[in-house]
Scaffold this motif. Structure first.
Motif, PDB file in Angstrom:
ATOM      1  N   TYR A  35       0.833  -1.196   0.000  1.00 12.06           N
ATOM      2  CA  TYR A  35       0.000   0.000   0.000  1.00 12.06           C
ATOM      3  C   TYR A  35       0.869   1.248   0.000  1.00 12.06           C
ATOM      4  O   TYR A  35       1.966   1.247   0.546  1.00 12.06           O
ATOM      5  N   GLY A  36       0.338   2.308  -0.593  1.00 14.22           N
ATOM      6  CA  GLY A  36       1.047   3.573  -0.608  1.00 14.22           C
ATOM      7  C   GLY A  36       0.111   4.729  -0.332  1.00 14.22           C
ATOM      8  O   GLY A  36      -1.085   4.669  -0.617  1.00 14.22           O
ATOM      9  N   ALA A  37       0.664   5.792   0.259  1.00 10.84           N
ATOM     10  CA  ALA A  37      -0.108   6.995   0.553  1.00 10.84           C
ATOM     11  C   ALA A  37       0.796   8.207   0.412  1.00 10.84           C
ATOM     12  O   ALA A  37       2.017   8.119   0.552  1.00 10.84           O
ATOM     13  N   ASN A  38       0.170   9.339   0.146  1.00 16.54           N
ATOM     14  CA  ASN A  38       0.874  10.606   0.045  1.00 16.54           C
ATOM     15  C   ASN A  38       0.430  11.479   1.217  1.00 16.54           C
ATOM     16  O   ASN A  38      -0.759  11.737   1.379  1.00 16.54           O
ATOM     17  N   VAL A  39       1.387  11.909   2.030  1.00 12.56           N
ATOM     18  CA  VAL A  39       1.102  12.755   3.184  1.00 12.56           C
ATOM     19  C   VAL A  39       2.095  13.915   3.165  1.00 12.56           C
ATOM     20  O   VAL A  39       3.309  13.696   3.199  1.00 12.56           O
ATOM     21  N   LEU A  40       1.568  15.127   3.116  1.00 11.97           N
ATOM     22  CA  LEU A  40       2.406  16.337   3.076  1.00 11.97           C
ATOM     23  C   LEU A  40       3.493  16.232   2.000  1.00 11.97           C
ATOM     24  O   LEU A  40       4.660  16.524   2.246  1.00 11.97           O
ATOM     25  N   HIS A  82       5.819  10.411   0.137  1.00 15.91           N
ATOM     26  CA  HIS A  82       5.198   9.146  -0.233  1.00 15.91           C
ATOM     27  C   HIS A  82       5.602   8.061   0.764  1.00 15.91           C
ATOM     28  O   HIS A  82       6.789   7.894   1.055  1.00 15.91           O
ATOM     29  N   PHE A  83       4.601   7.351   1.247  1.00 18.77           N
ATOM     30  CA  PHE A  83       4.820   6.235   2.160  1.00 18.77           C
ATOM     31  C   PHE A  83       4.450   4.934   1.462  1.00 18.77           C
ATOM     32  O   PHE A  83       3.517   4.897   0.658  1.00 18.77           O
ATOM     33  N   MET A  84       5.154   3.882   1.791  1.00 17.52           N
ATOM     34  CA  MET A  84       4.833   2.545   1.305  1.00 17.52           C
ATOM     35  C   MET A  84       4.904   1.605   2.509  1.00 17.52           C
ATOM     36  O   MET A  84       5.825   1.690   3.318  1.00 17.52           O
ATOM     37  N   ILE A  85       3.907   0.730   2.614  1.00 18.28           N
ATOM     38  CA  ILE A  85       3.874  -0.230   3.713  1.00 18.28           C
ATOM     39  C   ILE A  85       3.557  -1.606   3.154  1.00 18.28           C
ATOM     40  O   ILE A  85       2.783  -1.734   2.205  1.00 18.28           O
ATOM     41  N   ASP A 140       8.105   2.424   4.668  1.00 19.91           N
ATOM     42  CA  ASP A 140       9.182   3.174   4.018  1.00 19.91           C
ATOM     43  C   ASP A 140       8.710   4.549   3.579  1.00 19.91           C
ATOM     44  O   ASP A 140       7.546   4.724   3.211  1.00 19.91           O
ATOM     45  N   LEU A 141       9.624   5.483   3.588  1.00 19.96           N
ATOM     46  CA  LEU A 141       9.462   6.723   2.838  1.00 19.96           C
ATOM     47  C   LEU A 141      10.084   6.450   1.480  1.00 19.96           C
ATOM     48  O   LEU A 141      11.212   5.949   1.400  1.00 19.96           O
ATOM     49  N   VAL A 142       9.346   6.732   0.402  1.00 20.74           N
ATOM     50  CA  VAL A 142       9.844   6.451  -0.937  1.00 20.74           C
ATOM     51  C   VAL A 142       9.838   7.736  -1.763  1.00 20.74           C
ATOM     52  O   VAL A 142       9.089   8.667  -1.473  1.00 20.74           O
ATOM     53  N   ASN A 143      10.662   7.756  -2.791  1.00 16.94           N
ATOM     54  CA  ASN A 143      10.677   8.931  -3.667  1.00 16.94           C
ATOM     55  C   ASN A 143       9.593   8.790  -4.735  1.00 16.94           C
ATOM     56  O   ASN A 143       8.820   7.816  -4.730  1.00 16.94           O
TER      57      ASN A 143
END
Length: 130
Positions: free
Chosen positions: A43-48, A51-54, A77-80
């Motif tokens: 899963y991924g989300a964008n916050v501020l 990009h996060f991936m879990i 993870d924080l991802v680019n």
């Protein structure tokens, strides 16, 4: 409380409240190491604008007799913008809690439960009056 745990706890709370939405990714995370394999969804989300991936993963190990065993764990993870891991949060149980919340919310099970049980209250009231 450690700042990393505070971030994960806030992500969990805001995911539960619908403020942070996660999407399923169909890709192999770049932070997987050696014998690690993804289990389930990524899963991924964008916050501020970050990009996060879990994901949940298993890794293979060997005991003293040489017999294989698997350890299951979670990684956040924080991802680019190319979804390449830039940093992994330290391992903590709060990551598995976040993953469970994401699974629950993305499955839309809450709507099913409410819809399925919607008429049940009326049935119980009717049977009490009989």
């Amino acid at each position: 409380m450690d700042k990393n745990i505070r971030i994960i706890t806030k992500l969990n709370r805001e995911t539960n409240d619908g403020k942070v939405e996660w999407a399923r990714y169909n890709m192999k995370p770049t932070s997987l190491q050696n014998s690690e394999e993804v289990i389930g969804h990524v899963y991924g989300a964008n916050v501020l604008n970050r990009h996060f991936m879990i994901y949940k993963y298993k890794s293979k190990g060997y005991n003293y007799d040489g017999d294989p065993y698997y350890i299951t764990d979670f990684r956040l993870d924080l991802v680019n913008h190319h979804f390449v891991s830039e940093w992994s949060f330290p391992n903590d149980n709060s990551i598995s809690d976040l993953y469970e919340t994401i699974q629950y919310k993305s499955s839309n099970i809450e709507n099913f439960i409410n819809e399925y049980l919607d008429g049940e209250d009326n049935e119980e009231q009717e049977s009490t009056w009989l």
